[in-house]
Write an enzyme that holds these catalytic residues in place. Structure first.
Site, PDB file in Angstrom:
ATOM      1  N   PRO A 101      46.799  38.823  28.122  1.00 40.71           N
ATOM      2  CA  PRO A 101      46.503  39.746  27.033  1.00 40.71           C
ATOM      3  C   PRO A 101      47.162  41.112  27.176  1.00 40.71           C
ATOM      4  CG  PRO A 101      44.566  39.434  28.414  1.00 40.71           C
ATOM      5  CD  PRO A 101      45.598  38.443  28.862  1.00 40.71           C
ATOM      6  N   ASN A 102      47.625  41.585  26.052  1.00 37.25           N
ATOM      7  CA  ASN A 102      48.205  42.916  25.861  1.00 37.25           C
ATOM      8  C   ASN A 102      49.586  43.097  26.482  1.00 37.25           C
ATOM      9  OD1 ASN A 102      45.906  43.941  24.398  1.00 37.25           O
ATOM     10  ND2 ASN A 102      44.842  43.881  26.362  1.00 37.25           N
TER      11      ASN A 102
ATOM     12  N   ASN B 158      50.801  36.654  35.178  1.00 41.83           N
ATOM     13  CA  ASN B 158      50.156  37.949  35.034  1.00 41.83           C
ATOM     14  C   ASN B 158      49.053  37.734  34.006  1.00 41.83           C
ATOM     15  OD1 ASN B 158      49.296  40.538  34.462  1.00 41.83           O
ATOM     16  ND2 ASN B 158      51.346  41.420  34.524  1.00 41.83           N
TER      17      ASN B 158
ATOM     18  N   ALA C 194      43.919  41.497  32.087  1.00 41.86           N
ATOM     19  CA  ALA C 194      42.505  41.752  32.348  1.00 41.86           C
ATOM     20  C   ALA C 194      41.712  40.478  32.630  1.00 41.86           C
ATOM     21  CB  ALA C 194      41.885  42.509  31.177  1.00 41.86           C
TER      22      ALA C 194
ATOM     23  N   GLU D 175      50.330  35.171  41.502  1.00 38.77           N
ATOM     24  CA  GLU D 175      49.710  36.196  40.655  1.00 38.77           C
ATOM     25  C   GLU D 175      50.545  37.464  40.745  1.00 38.77           C
ATOM     26  OE1 GLU D 175      45.469  38.641  40.565  1.00 38.77           O
ATOM     27  OE2 GLU D 175      46.035  37.553  42.370  1.00 38.77           O
TER      28      GLU D 175
ATOM     29  N   HIS E 161      51.050  41.582  39.046  1.00 39.22           N
ATOM     30  CA  HIS E 161      50.566  42.692  38.221  1.00 39.22           C
ATOM     31  C   HIS E 161      51.608  43.797  38.270  1.00 39.22           C
ATOM     32  CE1 HIS E 161      46.665  40.897  37.663  1.00 39.22           C
ATOM     33  NE2 HIS E 161      46.684  40.585  38.941  1.00 39.22           N
TER      34      HIS E 161
ATOM     35  N   ARG F  25      43.473  51.538  40.319  1.00 40.29           N
ATOM     36  CA  ARG F  25      42.888  51.715  38.986  1.00 40.29           C
ATOM     37  C   ARG F  25      41.367  51.587  39.055  1.00 40.29           C
ATOM     38  NH1 ARG F  25      46.204  48.467  34.715  1.00 40.29           N
ATOM     39  NH2 ARG F  25      45.057  49.888  33.365  1.00 40.29           N
TER      40      ARG F  25
ATOM     41  N   ARG G 253      38.902  46.430  38.363  1.00 46.29           N
ATOM     42  CA  ARG G 253      40.201  45.761  38.515  1.00 46.29           C
ATOM     43  C   ARG G 253      40.511  45.416  39.969  1.00 46.29           C
ATOM     44  NH1 ARG G 253      43.034  46.279  33.555  1.00 46.29           N
ATOM     45  NH2 ARG G 253      42.232  47.974  32.292  1.00 46.29           N
TER      46      ARG G 253
END
Length: 141
Positions: free
Chosen positions: A9-10, A71, A74, A95, A97, A104, A108
Site C-alpha cells: 500500500p501507498n 515491500n 504498513a 523483506e 523497506h 520511525r 513500525r
C-alpha cells in the site's frame, strides 16, 4: 532466474509521497533502472494497495519463481494474513523497506512478515531493492 518485486500500500505514490522519507523517484522509473542494471534476471513488478491481492500474488508465484522482493508497506506491521501467505509458499522472500522502520513510530518496529523471510533490508532507500536482487545473483545463483 525469475524474481518478482511486490510493493504494498501507498508505494504507488513514490516520487510524490513524503519525498523527505521516500525520495523523488517514482517506482516505475526505478524499475526501468533495475531492468537495465540486472538484465540477467527475469524481473517483474506488481503493486497493490489491497491486502488480499498481495496474498493472491504470493500464492500465484510462490511455488514456481526463484525469489520475491517484498515491500509490504504498513501491512508489514499489521498483517498476520500476509505473514501466513509467506509462510505457506516455497519461494524465498526478502523483506525490504525504503525508510528505516526502526527510526520511525514504535508500531513500525515490529514485522509480522520478517520471521518468514530469508532476510530484511531497511533504511537504505531504493537501494534496498538492488541489494536484495544482488543477493540472488551473488549468493544463490
Amino acid at each position: 532466474m525469475k524474481i518478482l518485486i511486490i510493493n504494498g500500500p501507498n508505494l504507488n505514490l513514490l516520487g510524490k509521497r513524503e519525498p523527505e522519507i521516500y525520495g523523488n523517484t517514482s517506482f516505475q522509473d526505478f524499475y526501468l533502472e533495475l531492468q537495465v542494471e540486472f538484465p540477467q534476471i527475469e524481473l517483474q513488478y506488481y503493486q497493490s494497495n489491497v491486502e488480499g491481492q498481495l496474498i493472491d500474488k504470493l500464492h500465484e508465484v510462490g511455488f514456481e519463481w526463484d525469489g520475491i522482493v517484498l515491500n509490504a508497506g504498513a501491512y508489514t506491521h499489521t498483517s498476520l494474513a500476509l505473514a501466513d501467505a509467506i509462510a505457506g509458499i516455497t519461494t524465498p522472500v526478502i523483506e525490504v523497506h525504503i525508510s528505516n522502520v526502526f527510526a520511525r513510530e514504535k508500531i513500525r518496529h515490529h514485522s509480522f512478515i520478517a520471521p518468514h523471510c530469508i532476510g530484511s533490508i531497511s533504511g537504505l532507500g531504493l537501494q534496498s531493492y538492488k541489494l536484495a536482487l544482488r543477493y540472488w545473483l551473488d549468493c544463490v545463483h
